[in-house]
Every structure is written in structure tokens, then in C-alpha cells.
Scaffold this motif. Structure first.
Motif, mmCIF file in Angstrom:
data_model
loop_
_atom_site.group_PDB
_atom_site.id
_atom_site.type_symbol
_atom_site.label_atom_id
_atom_site.label_comp_id
_atom_site.label_asym_id
_atom_site.label_seq_id
_atom_site.Cartn_x
_atom_site.Cartn_y
_atom_site.Cartn_z
ATOM 1 N N VAL A 31 2.200 -2.986 -2.641
ATOM 2 C CA VAL A 31 2.324 -3.926 -3.755
ATOM 3 C C VAL A 31 1.511 -5.170 -3.428
ATOM 4 N N VAL A 32 0.692 -5.605 -4.374
ATOM 5 C CA VAL A 32 -0.057 -6.856 -4.244
ATOM 6 C C VAL A 32 0.037 -7.594 -5.572
ATOM 7 N N THR A 33 0.604 -8.775 -5.554
ATOM 8 C CA THR A 33 0.711 -9.544 -6.792
ATOM 9 C C THR A 33 -0.670 -10.052 -7.192
ATOM 10 N N PRO A 34 -0.877 -10.351 -8.462
ATOM 11 C CA PRO A 34 -2.167 -10.907 -8.883
ATOM 12 C C PRO A 34 -2.550 -12.171 -8.105
ATOM 13 N N ALA A 35 -1.573 -13.006 -7.809
ATOM 14 C CA ALA A 35 -1.861 -14.237 -7.071
ATOM 15 C C ALA A 35 -2.313 -13.922 -5.647
ATOM 16 N N GLU A 36 -1.655 -12.939 -5.000
ATOM 17 C CA GLU A 36 -2.053 -12.540 -3.647
ATOM 18 C C GLU A 36 -3.448 -11.929 -3.641
ATOM 19 N N LEU A 37 -3.724 -11.102 -4.648
ATOM 20 C CA LEU A 37 -5.037 -10.466 -4.732
ATOM 21 C C LEU A 37 -6.129 -11.516 -4.907
ATOM 22 N N ARG A 38 -5.896 -12.456 -5.796
ATOM 23 C CA ARG A 38 -6.891 -13.506 -6.046
ATOM 24 C C ARG A 38 -7.099 -14.368 -4.805
ATOM 25 N N ALA A 39 -6.003 -14.715 -4.139
ATOM 26 C CA ALA A 39 -6.112 -15.551 -2.932
ATOM 27 C C ALA A 39 -6.886 -14.819 -1.831
ATOM 28 N N GLY A 40 -6.613 -13.522 -1.657
ATOM 29 C CA GLY A 40 -7.325 -12.751 -0.647
ATOM 30 C C GLY A 40 -8.802 -12.616 -0.962
ATOM 31 N N GLN A 41 -9.107 -12.374 -2.237
ATOM 32 C CA GLN A 41 -10.508 -12.273 -2.649
ATOM 33 C C GLN A 41 -11.244 -13.588 -2.413
ATOM 34 N N GLU A 42 -10.611 -14.700 -2.793
ATOM 35 C CA GLU A 42 -11.258 -16.006 -2.636
ATOM 36 C C GLU A 42 -11.446 -16.364 -1.173
ATOM 37 N N HIS A 83 -10.279 -3.206 -5.837
ATOM 38 C CA HIS A 83 -9.212 -2.249 -6.180
ATOM 39 C C HIS A 83 -8.516 -1.763 -4.911
ATOM 40 N N PRO A 84 -7.779 -2.616 -4.226
ATOM 41 C CA PRO A 84 -7.175 -2.210 -2.946
ATOM 42 C C PRO A 84 -6.076 -1.165 -3.085
ATOM 43 N N LEU A 85 -5.449 -1.072 -4.267
ATOM 44 C CA LEU A 85 -4.335 -0.130 -4.438
ATOM 45 C C LEU A 85 -4.648 0.948 -5.467
ATOM 46 N N GLU A 86 -5.924 1.239 -5.664
ATOM 47 C CA GLU A 86 -6.278 2.315 -6.584
ATOM 48 C C GLU A 86 -6.009 3.663 -5.924
ATOM 49 N N ILE A 87 -5.272 4.523 -6.624
ATOM 50 C CA ILE A 87 -4.883 5.822 -6.080
ATOM 51 C C ILE A 87 -6.053 6.799 -6.161
ATOM 52 N N ASN A 88 -6.243 7.572 -5.103
ATOM 53 C CA ASN A 88 -7.248 8.619 -5.096
ATOM 54 C C ASN A 88 -6.726 9.788 -5.924
ATOM 55 N N GLN A 89 -7.452 10.149 -6.966
ATOM 56 C CA GLN A 89 -6.983 11.180 -7.894
ATOM 57 C C GLN A 89 -6.871 12.558 -7.245
ATOM 58 N N PHE A 90 -7.526 12.755 -6.097
ATOM 59 C CA PHE A 90 -7.465 14.053 -5.425
ATOM 60 C C PHE A 90 -6.365 14.123 -4.371
ATOM 61 N N HIS A 91 -5.634 13.035 -4.205
ATOM 62 C CA HIS A 91 -4.546 13.018 -3.228
ATOM 63 C C HIS A 91 -3.342 13.783 -3.766
ATOM 64 N N ASP A 92 -2.744 14.586 -2.908
ATOM 65 C CA ASP A 92 -1.550 15.341 -3.276
ATOM 66 C C ASP A 92 -0.322 14.640 -2.703
ATOM 67 N N PRO A 93 0.436 13.922 -3.518
ATOM 68 C CA PRO A 93 1.599 13.186 -3.000
ATOM 69 C C PRO A 93 2.707 14.085 -2.492
ATOM 70 N N ASN A 94 2.666 15.355 -2.848
ATOM 71 C CA ASN A 94 3.718 16.279 -2.433
ATOM 72 C C ASN A 94 3.408 16.961 -1.099
ATOM 73 N N SER A 95 2.229 16.675 -0.561
ATOM 74 C CA SER A 95 1.846 17.292 0.705
ATOM 75 C C SER A 95 1.766 16.237 1.799
ATOM 76 N N LYS A 96 2.532 16.428 2.873
ATOM 77 C CA LYS A 96 2.505 15.486 3.982
ATOM 78 C C LYS A 96 1.241 15.629 4.826
ATOM 79 N N GLU A 97 0.535 16.741 4.661
ATOM 80 C CA GLU A 97 -0.677 16.987 5.438
ATOM 81 C C GLU A 97 -1.918 17.019 4.564
ATOM 82 N N SER A 98 -1.861 16.305 3.456
ATOM 83 C CA SER A 98 -3.005 16.263 2.551
ATOM 84 C C SER A 98 -4.209 15.634 3.246
#
Length: 284
Positions: A31-42, A83-98
């Protein structure tokens, strides 16, 4: 290099660790709030704007900028910050060894590796024009405290924390390498020296940003003053052929006090104006 430029580079290098600490928390937390994201970018953008002009070599500056920009295939700092928290569309959340990671822009590869390269390029800017004797002095100052460091570990008496034992030179090198990494990001163990007469030799450690080769010696009954001096002279003749060697630091660990005249050994083999410059430090 002016004192003001060196001081500014040192401040920028110090800032990198704070930036790393802040941004490294984003993906584990999820989780990254908009304020945290902006502060980190700046914070990073301010750092980058001040750091980039200080890299004087054109090819190094191009590399420095590429670590930020990245490209179509290799994503670097710019993509992570956007986009630090953009999900990879090819990731399988149901597999621990993806094999595909959860995040599209993984912190370690997209940000940290590139950021550490930028830091190394800044460090190289300091040492590119600095006298190698300065780096040798800084390394020597650290290792004069090495015996106290060992004693603190030996006396800690923490359960399940074994005290270090230096019984052979390889044991010493493990601890020396760890200490060097407190000062330098790029520490290369057992780096090869160019061949001569069909043979190859290796330096114990190479610090390419400082142009320093670090050698270790552990004394024993048969390795006393004269023999140590002879071995160092032979080694240094080979090390001087390394293209990145501008200075050589030799740490001689003499816990058994086999050396009769350690101060004389240090004095005879330390040459601050040599080519390469050399420094010998004997510790007990």
C-alpha cells in the motif's frame, strides 16, 4: 575536484540510503498513499537533478541517465516510481512457486540495482581525480579499529552467535571483505590480474571506484618481517599490472606477534607518492 563538489557528492551519496529505506517499504507493505508516492517521487527527482550534472565523464553520465530512463524492454527507476504497485498480469496469485513476480516493476531489479549503479558512478567521480593516498588513508583509518571490532564480536557471548575464528587467511578475508562493504558498494573479491608469462594471479579484493587493490596477510612462525616484505613486493609487482590499480593496501594481521618490527615494515613499504601508491597496516 573542488572541496565543495566533493562535499556535495558525499551529501548526495548519504541521501541515497534514506531514499532506499523509504522506497523499499512500498512493495512489501502493498500500500502506498498518494501523498507517500508523491513525496518519494519528489525526493528521488530532486536527488537526480542535483546528481546528474556532477558525473563529468560523458559515457558515465549517459549510463547514469539510462539507469533512470530505462527502455522499452528493461524497465528501470522511472517505471518503478511511476507505478510501484502495478500488478504483473502474468503472475499467478494461486501459485506459491510462480516464476512471474507479483509486481510488474520489482523494486530490487527495476529500482535498487539501477540506483546502486548511480551511487557507484558518483563515488567513482570522487576517486577519479583524487589521489589514491586519500583512499588508502581512509581504508587504513577503518582497519586500525579492526582489533576492537573483533573483540566486540568475541566478547558478545550471545547465545547461538559464534565468535569469529581467524585460523587461516581465508577466515581473515571473509571479515575484511565484510568491512570493505561498509565503505564501498563495489567490492570485487579475487579479481584477476592480466596474464604474464602464461600465468594468472588474483588480487584479494579490488575496489574499482577507488582504484585500490586490498591484500591480506596472516602471519605465522615462518612468515615474519623479512618474508612478509618479500611476499608483498612480489605480489605488488603483479598487482600493478591490473588496469584499475592506482593504489595497494596491505593489511597484515599479526595476532601471534611474530613480527619483530611492525612499525619498520609499515614505514618501509608505505609509499604515498608511488605508482601505484602503497600502504601497509599491521594490526594485532
Amino acid at each position: 575536484m573542488s572541496a565543495s563538489k566533493r562535499a556535495e557528492i558525499e551529501r548526495l551519496i548519504d541521501e541515497t540510503y534514506e531514499i532506499e529505506s523509504t522506497l523499499s517499504e512500498w512493495q512489501p507493505r502493498g500500500v502506498v498513499t498518494p501523498a507517500e508516492l508523491r513525496a518519494g517521487q519528489e525526493k528521488y527527482q530532486s536527488w537526480y537533478a542535483r546528481a546528474s550534472p556532477l558525473v563529468s565523464d560523458p559515457s558515465s553520465r549517459e549510463k547514469f541517465q539510462n539507469m533512470y530512463e530505462g527502455g522499452m524492454v528493461i524497465k528501470r527507476i522511472k517505471s518503478f516510481l511511476a507505478h510501484p504497485l502495478e500488478i504483473n498480469q502474468f503472475h499467478d496469485p494461486n501459485s506459491k512457486e510462480s516464476p512471474i513476480p507479483k509486481w510488474l516493476h520489482v523494486y530490487a531489479s527495476a529500482f535498487l540495482d539501477s540506483f546502486q549503479t548511480q551511487r557507484t558512478l558518483l563515488q567513482a567521480e570522487i576517486y577519479a581525480v583524487a589521489e589514491p593516498s586519500l583512499a588508502l588513508t581512509e581504508i587504513g583509518d577503518m582497519f586500525t579499529r579492526f582489533p576492537r571490532f573483533l573483540q566486540a564480536l568475541i566478547r558478545s557471548k550471545k547465545p547461538n552467535v559464534p565468535a569469529p575464528k581467524i585460523e587461516k587467511e581465508e577466515d581473515l578475508q571473509v571479515l575484511v571483505g565484510a568491512c570493505l562493504r561498509l565503505m564501498y558498494d563495489d567490492v570485487r573479491p579475487e579479481d584477476y590480474v592480466p596474464e604474464q608469462a602464461g600465468g594468472r594471479s588474483r588480487v584479494d579484493f579490488l575496489l574499482p571506484t577507488a582504484g585500490i587493490v586490498v591484500e591480506t596477510k596472516l602471519t605465522r612462525e615462518s612468515l615474519t618481517d623479512r618474508r612478509v616484505g618479500e611476499e608483498l613486493a612480489i605480489d605488488w609487482n603483479r598487482y600493478a599490472r591490473h588496469p584499475d590499480c592506482r593504489g595497494i593496501f596491505a593489511l597484515v594481521y599479526d595476532p601471534g606477534r611474530h613480527l619483530m618490527n611492525p612499525a619498520g615494515l609499515e614505514s618501509d613499504l608505505t609509499q604515498s607518492q608511488g605508482n601505484p601508491a602503497t600502504r601497509v597496516l599491521v594490526i594485532h
